[in-house]
Design an enzyme around this catalytic site. Structure first.
Site: not given
Length: 252
Positions: A132, A145
């Site tokens: 990500s 996350y």
């Protein structure tokens, strides 16, 4: 016929990637915890191989990889399974923080280990990990996350060297926010999401996964012009500049 095994295949990026590879003539293996959606997708893709799977269960991962590989091996493993929870760090329970790490990191480790012996038998083996843009700098309201994706980035870099010597390419895909149910239906929307925008589709990411499976690509593969520019700025400017930029984007 080349073969790809996909985790988190029943929705979002995993689902779109499965359809993309199936259309290109690959044999697709589908895994997900959502068995109802998984069965529906398998039927849609000409009764593709599928297996309900919790990637945090290492034994189940071993069985899934072994069973999919039985009639032709594994050429590509796409570690796509993951979860996202947004919110102030203290508003997310310890159990939820743990679940993020367990699925996003431990699940990836479990599947990579389980697929390894079969990847060794492939002449064009690759592991593609879903990282990500949040692996570039820690993102407020996505702390766990973001930490999980830093771990994915580090694992990818390590295995790119270690398994590269065994003929297995290991790379990751690094998109910013993507229009998927995980982002669109989140109960809390981090300020950085609205300020950066959700401009990528699952199809944009699937096309990058296709490229990574079929071409020699860099270790890290950013998706989207915005994140590519941010990544270039991070290289060119002091890290303090990235911190200030992230602080600005995530302000209340």
């Amino acid at each position: 016929m080349k073969r790809i095994l996909i985790t988190g295949a029943a929705s979002g990026i995993g689902l779109t990637t499965a359809k993309h590879f199936h259309e290109k003539g690959w044999r697709v293996g589908l895994t997900d915890v959502n068995d109802t959606a998984l069965v529906r997708l398998a039927k849609e893709l000409d009764n593709s191989w599928y297996r309900p799977l919790d990637v945090t269960d290492s034994i189940a991962c071993q069985h899934a990889c072994r069973d999919f590989a039985e009639d032709g091996g594994i050429d590509v493993l796409f570690n796509c399974a993951g979860i996202l929870r947004m919110g102030p760090f203290e508003s997310i329970s310890a159990e939820q923080h743990k679940q993020i790490i367990d699925i996003n990191v431990t699940g990836l480790i479990n599947m990579s280990l389980a697929a390894h012996p079969f990847l060794q038998d492939s002449k064009a083996a690759a592991v593609i990990n879903m990282s990500s843009a949040s692996a570039l700098y820690g993102v407020p309201h996505l702390a766990s996350y973001s930490a999980s994706k830093f771990a994915v980035r580090s694992l990818t870099e390590s295995l790119n060297i270690e398994w590269g010597r065994q003929g297995i390419r290991v790379v990751d895909i690094m998109p910013p926010f993507v229009k998927t149910p995980m982002v669109e239906k989140a109960s809390f929307r981090a300020p950085v999401v609205d300020r950066m925008g959700v401009n990528l589709s699952a199809d944009d990411v699937a096309k990058k996964v296709w490229q990574a499976a079929n071409e020699k690509v860099p270790v890290h593969n950013p998706v989207g012009l915005t994140f590519k520019l941010i990544k270039l700025l991070d290289k060119a400017l002091p890290s303090a500049s990235t911190r200030l930029f992230m602080s600005f984007l995530s302000r209340d």
